[in-house]
Write a protein that holds these residues in place. Structure first.
Motif, PDB file in Angstrom:
ATOM      1  N   ARG A 224       1.066   9.977   2.063  1.00  0.00           N
ATOM      2  CA  ARG A 224       0.362   8.988   2.878  1.00  0.00           C
ATOM      3  C   ARG A 224       0.049   7.738   2.049  1.00  0.00           C
ATOM      4  O   ARG A 224       0.166   6.613   2.543  1.00  0.00           O
ATOM      5  CB  ARG A 224      -0.931   9.604   3.423  1.00  0.00           C
ATOM      6  N   GLN A 225      -0.324   7.920   0.795  1.00  0.00           N
ATOM      7  CA  GLN A 225      -0.585   6.777  -0.083  1.00  0.00           C
ATOM      8  C   GLN A 225       0.665   5.916  -0.223  1.00  0.00           C
ATOM      9  O   GLN A 225       0.602   4.677  -0.195  1.00  0.00           O
ATOM     10  CB  GLN A 225      -1.037   7.272  -1.460  1.00  0.00           C
ATOM     11  N   GLU A 226       1.817   6.551  -0.363  1.00  0.00           N
ATOM     12  CA  GLU A 226       3.070   5.805  -0.508  1.00  0.00           C
ATOM     13  C   GLU A 226       3.395   5.022   0.760  1.00  0.00           C
ATOM     14  O   GLU A 226       3.926   3.904   0.691  1.00  0.00           O
ATOM     15  CB  GLU A 226       4.197   6.775  -0.860  1.00  0.00           C
ATOM     16  N   VAL A 227       3.065   5.597   1.925  1.00  0.00           N
ATOM     17  CA  VAL A 227       3.261   4.873   3.189  1.00  0.00           C
ATOM     18  C   VAL A 227       2.388   3.620   3.213  1.00  0.00           C
ATOM     19  O   VAL A 227       2.833   2.536   3.620  1.00  0.00           O
ATOM     20  CB  VAL A 227       2.929   5.788   4.386  1.00  0.00           C
ATOM     21  N   VAL A 228       1.137   3.756   2.771  1.00  0.00           N
ATOM     22  CA  VAL A 228       0.227   2.609   2.741  1.00  0.00           C
ATOM     23  C   VAL A 228       0.772   1.521   1.819  1.00  0.00           C
ATOM     24  O   VAL A 228       0.762   0.325   2.156  1.00  0.00           O
ATOM     25  CB  VAL A 228      -1.182   3.049   2.288  1.00  0.00           C
ATOM     26  N   LEU A 229       1.265   1.904   0.660  1.00  0.00           N
ATOM     27  CA  LEU A 229       1.824   0.931  -0.279  1.00  0.00           C
ATOM     28  C   LEU A 229       3.043   0.226   0.320  1.00  0.00           C
ATOM     29  O   LEU A 229       3.232  -0.989   0.140  1.00  0.00           O
ATOM     30  CB  LEU A 229       2.198   1.628  -1.587  1.00  0.00           C
ATOM     31  N   GLU A 230       3.863   0.964   1.044  1.00  0.00           N
ATOM     32  CA  GLU A 230       5.028   0.360   1.696  1.00  0.00           C
ATOM     33  C   GLU A 230       4.593  -0.643   2.762  1.00  0.00           C
ATOM     34  O   GLU A 230       5.193  -1.722   2.903  1.00  0.00           O
ATOM     35  CB  GLU A 230       5.897   1.453   2.313  1.00  0.00           C
ATOM     36  N   LEU A 231       3.549  -0.301   3.513  1.00  0.00           N
ATOM     37  CA  LEU A 231       3.039  -1.224   4.526  1.00  0.00           C
ATOM     38  C   LEU A 231       2.462  -2.479   3.879  1.00  0.00           C
ATOM     39  O   LEU A 231       2.612  -3.588   4.408  1.00  0.00           O
ATOM     40  CB  LEU A 231       1.969  -0.526   5.374  1.00  0.00           C
ATOM     41  N   MET A 232       1.800  -2.315   2.744  1.00  0.00           N
ATOM     42  CA  MET A 232       1.261  -3.479   2.041  1.00  0.00           C
ATOM     43  C   MET A 232       2.389  -4.411   1.595  1.00  0.00           C
ATOM     44  O   MET A 232       2.280  -5.640   1.709  1.00  0.00           O
ATOM     45  CB  MET A 232       0.437  -3.027   0.829  1.00  0.00           C
ATOM     46  N   GLU A 233       3.473  -3.822   1.107  1.00  0.00           N
ATOM     47  CA  GLU A 233       4.614  -4.652   0.706  1.00  0.00           C
ATOM     48  C   GLU A 233       5.253  -5.312   1.929  1.00  0.00           C
ATOM     49  O   GLU A 233       5.600  -6.506   1.901  1.00  0.00           O
ATOM     50  CB  GLU A 233       5.648  -3.794  -0.025  1.00  0.00           C
ATOM     51  N   LYS A 234       5.380  -4.563   3.003  1.00  0.00           N
ATOM     52  CA  LYS A 234       5.993  -5.083   4.233  1.00  0.00           C
ATOM     53  C   LYS A 234       5.246  -6.302   4.752  1.00  0.00           C
ATOM     54  O   LYS A 234       5.866  -7.276   5.217  1.00  0.00           O
ATOM     55  CB  LYS A 234       6.008  -3.982   5.293  1.00  0.00           C
ATOM     56  N   HIS A 235       3.919  -6.272   4.659  1.00  0.00           N
ATOM     57  CA  HIS A 235       3.111  -7.368   5.196  1.00  0.00           C
ATOM     58  C   HIS A 235       2.774  -8.420   4.142  1.00  0.00           C
ATOM     59  O   HIS A 235       1.923  -9.286   4.376  1.00  0.00           O
ATOM     60  CB  HIS A 235       1.825  -6.813   5.808  1.00  0.00           C
ATOM     61  N   GLY A 236       3.424  -8.337   2.987  1.00  0.00           N
ATOM     62  CA  GLY A 236       3.265  -9.375   1.978  1.00  0.00           C
ATOM     63  C   GLY A 236       1.982  -9.303   1.183  1.00  0.00           C
ATOM     64  O   GLY A 236       1.600 -10.282   0.530  1.00  0.00           O
TER      65      GLY A 236
END
Length: 642
Positions: A224-236
């Protein structure tokens, strides 16, 4: 006419429908300023005197919670939350129209409300404004009311304030509500100290706190933490390198999510807090911190030293028998203010085998000879008709004393010997039993018990319940009270009342409670207090009973007295310097007898090592001799002038 009636009916129907919809949506709609109604009840933080945590009292029905301002929450955690929960948070009007339309369509397709689509602001509205009953309804009405409230909130509050409310109220699992509680629960640190990897882990918990709890399923939490990090990258919010580094970081979770330091002391604090502050104030005030008098370093020294001594007593060198001693207690306090710096109720609160939950610092037990200084203090009182002094000669010979029952009481010295004529200085210093009983017989039980009450001892009450064996410990006292009583010898004769709370403050630092400090009554003549101290710090006066350079001697001026009860049930050492008094008890909470352990061999080493440890590096102080005393040379046998 018919056309008019038709228009009127149409108007009435439309108006009624509109009124019905209005009532359906807006009846009992909460006022947005009423956020406090459903806020998570705050937990109460108990700290040592240096603001280090001892324990957190959790409210019934919720869990750990402490409100913090947005300025204390790392930007990484703010951005991780926005990326995960509401990517358009900073630009939307409190609601996501696309998300709502999508949710309504899915809900209609499913025949019931099965999908969410809530923004951060809507979640704030739902959790802080709607009642618990409505909050969990799965209906279009609740969704629309939530949306209306979210729009109103956006008109009244800044985005930072809305995000602050969200981050302080959400459930992060493991009984943690809000990001400060989550940070303490999972990482044992303040939220302000979280890094990107830790922030992403916490931000991902709110969607399913039970599913992503790192204590129960660390693998799911990591994914779940990795998903959050991916979303942070996705949204800049972060770049690819930051994501990779954060994902690779090894997360270290605390092994004790809800630690407790000094459990017995904490329970005393909680009891005093309940008595001092009304329950409704405790429940309604955000971020309460109770700062206590305890010094956590001193407390840990007490625990370590006591355990080490018990280990040595129970594991003697080859050929010697174990001493069967499993418990110890210690109290260290300021003889002027009464502030308790350390209080050990047992070496291990959670060890049922030694009855560790029993607080032996406050449990009445027999003190042995540790009461003798009080008896001699009463005998030295200059207001008596025939006051004694350190040069008073006492016969240490076999003596039969009369008692209430008519059966003679014949005390015996610890070494079973008689020493003939001895001076009061040597009798008290070496803890001779027969002279102590003679002193109590001279003073009287009523006067002795009256003095003990003035010194703060509450367990010795009706003199008729005791006899002369009280001189040798025939009456139960509490370690904390007897230690405080010795404080009067250190401070020149003033009563000492143990104090455990320094202050209670709210999240803004405003004071809710400070204990009242009343003028201390003077209960001993300062000359008497000094004479008792002079005897108890005289290593030569102790020579007959303990030899020279015993555990009672420190590398600085210090007075001390031991106590050992019959059959080795309890042993004590209480001693002091001008600015610190420490009492130690050693025994078994079950009252099972020890094997050949006295105050000098059981409690004495703990007292000695603790005093040396906590006073290391501090300036040595001498006991100040008061005016009104005359020092002369006397006969060592008779105590008379040459």
């Amino acid at each position: 006419m018919r056309k008019f009636i038709f228009i009127l009916l149409l108007f009435l129907i439309t108006f009624s429908a509109g009124a019905g919809v209005y009532l359906w949506l807006f009846k009992d709609l909460p006022v947005i300023q009423n956020f406090s109604q459903y806020k998570v009840e705050p937990s109460i933080r108990i700290t040592d005197r240096n603001d280090r945590p001892l324990y957190e009292i959790l409210p019934d029905g919720s869990g750990r919670h402490r409100y913090v301002g947005i300025e204390s929450i790392p930007m990484e955690l703010q951005l991780a939350t926005v990326s995960t929960e509401d990517a358009s948070f900073y630009t939307n009007p409190g609601l996501d129209l696309k998300g709502i339309i999508r949710a309504v369509w899915i809900n209609l397709q499913g025949g019931e409300t099965v999908s969410g689509g809530s923004t951060i602001t809507q979640q704030v509205a739902r959790n802080l404004l709607l009642s618990p009953e409505e909050r969990f309804e799965r209906s279009i009405r609740r969704k629309l009311r939530e949306t209306i409230l979210a729009w109103k909130i956006t008109q009244e509050y800044s985005k930072d304030k809305i995000l602050e409310l969200y981050l302080n109220q959400m459930n992060y699992g493991a009984m943690a509500y809000g990001v400060e509680a989550a940070s303490q629960t999972y990482f044992a640190k303040s939220v302000s100290d979280l890094d990107l990897a830790e922030s992403a882990l916490i931000a991902g918990l709110t969607q399913a706190p039970g599913l992503y709890n790192p204590y129960t399923d660390p693998e799911a939490a990591k994914k779940r933490q990795e998903v959050v990090l991916e979303l942070m990258e996705k949204h800049g919010m972060i770049d690819a390198e930051q994501r990779v580094l954060a994902a690779a970081e090894k997360l270290i979770y605390t092994s004790t999510p809800y630690p407790i330091e000094s459990p017995h002391f904490v329970m005393m604090v909680q009891s005093q807090l309940d008595a001092a502050i009304p329950e409704d104030v405790l429940r309604s005030t955000q971020g309460i911190t109770v700062r206590t008098t305890l010094d956590l370093d001193w407390q840990r020294h007490a625990e370590t030293i006591a355990r080490r001594q018990l280990e040595a007593l129970n594991n003697p060198p080859a050929g010697e028998v174990s001493h069967n001693v499993h418990n110890a207690a210690l109290v260290a306090l300021d003889p002027v203010s009464g502030e308790v710096f350390a209080m050990l109720g047992s070496p291990d609160y959670f060890n049922a085998a030694i009855s560790g939950a029993v607080n032996m610092a406050t449990s009445p037990v027999q003190p042995g000879s540790a009461l003798k200084p009080l008896i001699y203090a009463a005998a030295f009182d200059p207001d008596r008709e025939e006051p004694w002094d350190p040069a008073t000669m006492i016969l240490d010979v076999r003596t039969a004393f009369s008692t209430h029952s008519g059966v003679p009481y014949v005390p015996v010295n610890y070494d079973t010997r008689h020493h003939g004529p001895v001076l009061a200085r040597d009798a008290l210093g070496s803890s001779l039993n027969i002279p102590a009983v003679t002193a109590l017989n001279h003073v009287g039980l009523e006067e002795m018990i009256a003095l003990s009450k003035e010194l703060g001892i509450t367990t010795l009450k009706n003199p008729r319940e005791y006899d002369l064996s009280l001189a040798l410990g025939g009456g139960a006292v509490e370690l904390i009270e007897l230690t405080a009583a010795y404080g009067a010898f250190a401070n020149g004769g003033y009563q000492v009342t143990p104090t455990i709370i320094l202050d209670v403050r709210d999240a803004n630092g405003d004071t809710l409670y400070i204990p009242q400090h009343h003028p201390r009554p003077k209960v001993l003549d300062e000359r008497v207090a000094w004479l008792i101290t002079d005897i108890l710090s005289d290593d030569r006066a102790r020579a007959t009973g303990f030899g020279l350079n015993s555990a009672l001697k420190l590398d600085r001026p210090a007075a001390a007295k031991t106590g050992t009860t019959t059959d080795f049930h309890d042993n004590w050492t209480i001693g002091y310097t001008p600015d610190l008094v420490v009492g130690v008890w050693v025994g078994n909470a079950s009252h099972e007898p020890m094997r050949d352990v006295s105050g000098i061999t059981g409690a004495g080493p703990i007292w000695h090592q603790f005093m040396r440890t906590v006073l290391a590096g501090t300036q040595e102080q001498a006991f100040k001799r008061p005016e009104g005393l005359i020092q002369v040379e006397v006969c060592s046998l008779s105590g008379l002038l040459p």
